[in-house]
Motif scaffolding. Sequence first.
Motif, short mmCIF file in Angstrom:
data_model
loop_
_atom_site.label_atom_id
_atom_site.label_comp_id
_atom_site.label_asym_id
_atom_site.label_seq_id
_atom_site.Cartn_x
_atom_site.Cartn_y
_atom_site.Cartn_z
N MET A 392 -23.29 -36.39 -16.16
CA MET A 392 -23.27 -36.31 -14.69
C MET A 392 -24.62 -36.75 -14.11
O MET A 392 -24.67 -37.45 -13.09
CB MET A 392 -22.94 -34.89 -14.25
N THR A 393 -25.73 -36.33 -14.73
CA THR A 393 -27.03 -36.75 -14.20
C THR A 393 -27.19 -38.27 -14.29
O THR A 393 -27.91 -38.87 -13.49
CB THR A 393 -28.19 -36.07 -14.95
N ALA A 394 -26.49 -38.89 -15.26
CA ALA A 394 -26.61 -40.34 -15.42
C ALA A 394 -26.07 -41.11 -14.22
O ALA A 394 -26.44 -42.27 -14.00
CB ALA A 394 -25.90 -40.79 -16.70
N PHE A 395 -25.21 -40.48 -13.42
CA PHE A 395 -24.75 -41.14 -12.19
C PHE A 395 -25.92 -41.39 -11.25
O PHE A 395 -25.86 -42.29 -10.40
CB PHE A 395 -23.69 -40.29 -11.48
N PHE A 396 -26.96 -40.58 -11.35
CA PHE A 396 -28.10 -40.70 -10.43
C PHE A 396 -29.27 -41.45 -11.05
O PHE A 396 -30.31 -41.61 -10.41
CB PHE A 396 -28.55 -39.30 -9.98
N THR A 477 -30.54 -42.38 -19.82
CA THR A 477 -30.36 -40.94 -19.67
C THR A 477 -30.11 -40.32 -21.04
O THR A 477 -29.34 -40.86 -21.84
CB THR A 477 -29.17 -40.64 -18.74
N TYR A 478 -30.75 -39.18 -21.27
CA TYR A 478 -30.63 -38.50 -22.56
C TYR A 478 -30.24 -37.04 -22.34
O TYR A 478 -30.58 -36.45 -21.30
CB TYR A 478 -31.95 -38.55 -23.33
N VAL A 479 -29.56 -36.46 -23.32
CA VAL A 479 -29.39 -35.02 -23.36
C VAL A 479 -30.75 -34.42 -23.67
O VAL A 479 -31.42 -34.82 -24.63
CB VAL A 479 -28.36 -34.61 -24.43
N LEU A 480 -31.19 -33.45 -22.84
CA LEU A 480 -32.51 -32.85 -23.01
C LEU A 480 -32.36 -31.47 -23.65
O LEU A 480 -31.67 -30.60 -23.10
CB LEU A 480 -33.22 -32.73 -21.66
N ALA A 481 -32.99 -31.27 -24.78
CA ALA A 481 -32.91 -29.99 -25.47
C ALA A 481 -33.49 -28.89 -24.59
O ALA A 481 -34.64 -28.98 -24.14
CB ALA A 481 -33.67 -30.06 -26.79
N HIS A 482 -32.67 -27.89 -24.31
CA HIS A 482 -33.08 -26.76 -23.46
C HIS A 482 -33.56 -27.22 -22.07
O HIS A 482 -34.34 -26.52 -21.42
CB HIS A 482 -34.16 -25.92 -24.13
N GLY A 483 -33.13 -28.40 -21.64
CA GLY A 483 -33.52 -28.89 -20.33
C GLY A 483 -34.94 -29.40 -20.24
O GLY A 483 -35.43 -29.69 -19.15
N ASP A 484 -35.63 -29.55 -21.37
CA ASP A 484 -37.03 -29.97 -21.41
C ASP A 484 -37.10 -31.49 -21.41
O ASP A 484 -36.59 -32.15 -22.34
CB ASP A 484 -37.69 -29.40 -22.67
N PHE A 485 -37.75 -32.07 -20.39
CA PHE A 485 -37.78 -33.53 -20.27
C PHE A 485 -38.51 -34.21 -21.42
O PHE A 485 -38.37 -35.41 -21.64
CB PHE A 485 -38.43 -33.92 -18.94
N ARG A 486 -39.29 -33.43 -22.19
CA ARG A 486 -40.03 -34.01 -23.32
C ARG A 486 -39.23 -34.03 -24.62
O ARG A 486 -39.68 -34.58 -25.62
CB ARG A 486 -41.33 -33.22 -23.53
N ARG A 487 -38.04 -33.39 -24.61
CA ARG A 487 -37.27 -33.26 -25.85
C ARG A 487 -35.93 -34.00 -25.71
O ARG A 487 -34.91 -33.42 -25.40
CB ARG A 487 -37.05 -31.78 -26.18
N ARG A 488 -36.00 -35.32 -25.91
CA ARG A 488 -34.82 -36.15 -25.72
C ARG A 488 -33.91 -36.09 -26.94
O ARG A 488 -34.37 -36.13 -28.06
CB ARG A 488 -35.23 -37.60 -25.49
N GLY A 489 -32.62 -36.02 -26.66
CA GLY A 489 -31.62 -36.05 -27.71
C GLY A 489 -30.77 -37.30 -27.60
O GLY A 489 -31.28 -38.42 -27.42
N ARG A 491 -28.54 -40.31 -26.34
CA ARG A 491 -28.45 -41.10 -25.11
C ARG A 491 -27.02 -41.08 -24.60
O ARG A 491 -26.07 -41.18 -25.38
CB ARG A 491 -28.90 -42.53 -25.36
N VAL A 492 -26.85 -40.93 -23.26
CA VAL A 492 -25.51 -40.85 -22.68
C VAL A 492 -25.39 -41.79 -21.50
O VAL A 492 -26.38 -42.17 -20.87
CB VAL A 492 -25.18 -39.41 -22.23
N GLU A 493 -24.16 -42.18 -21.21
CA GLU A 493 -23.83 -42.99 -20.04
C GLU A 493 -23.11 -42.11 -19.02
O GLU A 493 -22.68 -41.01 -19.34
CB GLU A 493 -22.93 -44.16 -20.45
N PRO A 494 -22.96 -42.58 -17.77
CA PRO A 494 -22.27 -41.77 -16.76
C PRO A 494 -20.87 -41.38 -17.21
O PRO A 494 -20.16 -42.16 -17.84
CB PRO A 494 -22.21 -42.70 -15.54
N GLY A 495 -20.48 -40.16 -16.89
CA GLY A 495 -19.15 -39.68 -17.26
C GLY A 495 -18.83 -38.39 -16.55
O GLY A 495 -19.73 -37.63 -16.18
N PHE A 496 -17.55 -38.13 -16.37
CA PHE A 496 -17.10 -36.90 -15.72
C PHE A 496 -16.94 -35.81 -16.77
O PHE A 496 -16.75 -36.11 -17.96
CB PHE A 496 -15.78 -37.13 -14.99
N PRO A 497 -17.00 -34.54 -16.38
CA PRO A 497 -16.76 -33.47 -17.36
C PRO A 497 -15.43 -33.69 -18.06
O PRO A 497 -14.42 -34.01 -17.42
CB PRO A 497 -16.75 -32.21 -16.49
#
Length: 798
Positions: A392-396, A477-489, A491-497
Motif C-alpha cells: 500500500m505504501t508503494a502507491f505513494f 519500496t521495501y518491507v521494513l523490519a519492525h517499521g525501521d527505515f534502516r532495515r530493508r527486507g 522489495r514490493v510493488e503497489p498492491g491491494f490487501p
Amino acid sequence: MSGLYSGQPRSDPVTFPNRREVAPPSVNRVLACAALVASSLAAFPAETDPAPDASGPAILHAHCVACHGEARMSGLDLRTRESALTGGTRGPAIVPGNGSRSLVLRAIQGRAELRMPPVGDPLSPDQARIIAKWIDSGAEWPAGVPASGPETIWWSFRMPRRPDVPVVRAAEWSRNPIDAFILRRLDERGLEPAPEADRATLARRAYFDLHGLPPTPDEVARFEEDPSEDAFARLVDRLLESERYGERWGRYWLDLVRYAETSGFETDHYYTAAWRYRDYVIRSFNEDKSYATFIREQIAADELWPTSTDLEGTLNLPAAKGSNLERRIGTSLFTLGAFPIEYTYYGDLYRAEWSAEAVDLIGSAFLGLTVECARCHDHKFDPVSQRDYYRMTAFFAGSEEREIPLGSLFDIQSSTRAFPLSEHARALKAMVKRQRSQLTEQERRELYERLGQAYLAAPRPLPTAKVLGHMEAVPATYVLAHGDFRRRGERVEPGFPAALGSAQSQLPEPDSGWPPRRRAALAEWLASPDHPLVARVMVNRIWQHHFGAGIVRSPNDFGRQGKLPTHPDLLDWLASEFCEHDWSIKRMHRLIMTSRTYRSASVASQGSLDLDPTNLHHSRMNRRRLDADAIRDSILAVSGNLNLKMGGVGVIPPLSGEEILAARMPHLWPAHPDQSEHVRRSVYLQVKRSLALPMLQIFDAPDTSRSCARRESSTVAPQALAMMNSEFVTEQARIFAARLASEAGQASEAQIEAGWRLALGRLPSTAEMETAAGYLARNSLQDLCLLLFNMNEFVYVD
C-alpha cells in the motif's frame, strides 16, 4: 429550570481514537491482548464446528482459512495441501506423519511460541486430536473440502448484497425502506416504536444535524404552521441547499482526516495553505460532489485530471482547467499530517514516515480498518499482512509535496512585474529594524508611515496551494523490519490487501510511463462500487452523525476488534442504495431524515428502557449533547453576534491572559486585528496542534494528530466553569441581553419569551415563566441570558 450539569444521563457509547502501534508486540503481549478482547469477540459469528468425525482439512477450513487463506497471514495459506506443506514465514505448517513437529498443531495446542486462534475460544480437544491423527496418518487432503468460500471471510470483507426490504406487520408506520428494517427488529425484540417528535423538536434536530446551528424563531414557526404532508421533507431540502450545510458536514470530514494548520511537536511549523483544503472540503459537500469523485480527487487528482495552465486566447484560465486545479487541492489531504521537521534530517526516514501516515489515514478514513498495526508485523486480528501494508505504501512512492501557483501561466509570468514595489517594502522594513533605536519619536513615526504606504502599494503574492506532485524518479519500496527505515527486507510493488484485492488486474505496470499513475489505481479501487468496505463505511458515518451511534459502533474499525453491525441487512441496503445513486451524500441525508425512525421522539417508554436500555435497536431517538463547535457557534448565533463570512486563512481569536500562558511562543498567536473575525464559525478558526482553543478543547475537540471518527462527550467540571465564567460566554451574554432589550422592549415577560424562543426554540412553560420572572426581578437581564446558555436544553438536542 435544570442546570447544565444536573446529572443528565448519557446513553451514547464512548469510543476512543485508534492508537498507532510503534513497536512489534511480544508474544506474551499478544496473548495478553487476546485474553482481554476474547470476551468481546465472543459475540462474533462463529463458524459451525465440524462433527467429531470431520476431517482435519475441514476443521482447518472452518477455523483458519479466514486469515490463512487469501489473506496469507504470516505468508501461510492453508487452503491446499501443497501450500500448507510449504508453510509461511515460520516454515512448514504441516510435517506429514509427525504431528508433534507440525507448527499448525503445536499452535492449536498452545505449545508453540504463538497460540491459534489468537483470540476467542481455542479449538476443542476433540478437534485437536482429529488434526493430530490426520497429520500422523500422512495428512492426505480428501476430496470435497473447498479451497475457500464466503463463509470463511470476515463479514465486512464480503461484498454487500442488496437485501429485500422486509415485509412488516404495521406497513403503514413505515415512511421508507429504512423503517421496515428497523420495525422488523423491533418486532423481533418485542419493542414498540416511540411516537413522532413534535414539530419544534424536529426543526431543532434537523437544523443542528445539517447546520450545527439552532433555528430562528421565525424558521420554527414557518415549519410549525406548514400543514402539508411533506413539510418536513421540504425543510430538509432547504437546509441541504444552504451553505451552512457544507460548514457542518465539512467539519466532520476534517475531524476524520486529522485536519490542522500546523505540524505539531515542538517546532509546530505552519502549513500556510492548509485552509485551501478546508474550503475545498466545504465546497465539495455544498455541491453534493459524488463521494466516489471526492475520493478520487483527494488521492489522485493530479494523475486522473492532469492539466496545463496555458491560456487559450483569453485573459482568464479556461473553466475546465480551473476546475482541474481546484480538484488538485484535494490532494492537500496528504500534506497536513502531524510531523516533526526533524524527520527531514534523513530523507529515507521522512519518506517512510510520510508514506506510512498516508496509508494509516486511508485505512482509518476510507477503509474503516486499523491497518497501522501491520506496519511492524502482520495484523494480529485482521487479514492484513505486513507485506500488504508496504504494498500500500508503494502507491505513494514517487509522490511528494509541491507548492503550485493557482493561476494561469500568464499570471505566473506577469506576477514579477511589480517586484520593485515588494522589494521597496522589504528594504524599508530592514531599515526600521536596523535604525529604530537611533531615530527620534518623530523620525521613527515618519519611517513607519513610509513603511505602511510601501506595504499597501506592494502587490499581493500569487496564490498557491500545497498539493501532491511527482519526484523525478520513483524510489523502490521495501518491507521494513519492525517499521525501521534502516532495515530493508523484500522489495514490493503497489498492491491491494490480499483479503480485499479482487482487482489486482487494475494495477499499473511498474514502469508504465510518466507521470506514474500509482495513486490513480488506488483511487479507482477505493471508489469502485465493487469495493466491500468503502460505501459501508461512509453510510455508517452518515448514520452515526444523525443518530449519535453508527450501525457499526466502531466507525474506524470494521475488523475483528470492532463492533458487529446492529442491523447488517440495513447497512448493506444503504451501501447499495448509496452506490446506485451516484454516491450522493445529500440523497442519503434525505433518505435517513425523512424516515419515521429519524422522526421518532427521544422520550422512551419504560418497556423500551427495560428491553433496550442503550437503544441498540432504535426504538426511539437518542438524546445528544452538542459538540464543541456547535456549542460555541450556537452561543454566537443566539446572541446575534455570529459572522457568517465563509472561507479564507484560519482566524486567530484572542485568548485571555491565563489561556495564552499555554502557548510555547505567545508571539506566534497574534489575534486578528479585525474583531468581527473573532466571531466567525468555529470551522474557520485556526487549528494549531500545539495549542488547542480552550473553549473547544474543554468540550472534547479532537486530537488532530489522528483520525477522529466520533467526538467524545464527556461531562467535567471545567465545562461548567467555562460556560458560567469565561470571558467569551459572559461577553456573549451581555450582547444577547442587548439584543433582547432591543427586540422585545423593556417588559420582562416579553424579554423572557424572546429569550426562550431564541435559545431553546420554544416558549417557556408557566412554571418557567414564573421562575424566570422572579430571577429577573433580583438579577440583571445579562444574568438571565447567561443562565439560558447554561441550561441542559441549550446544549442537548432531542
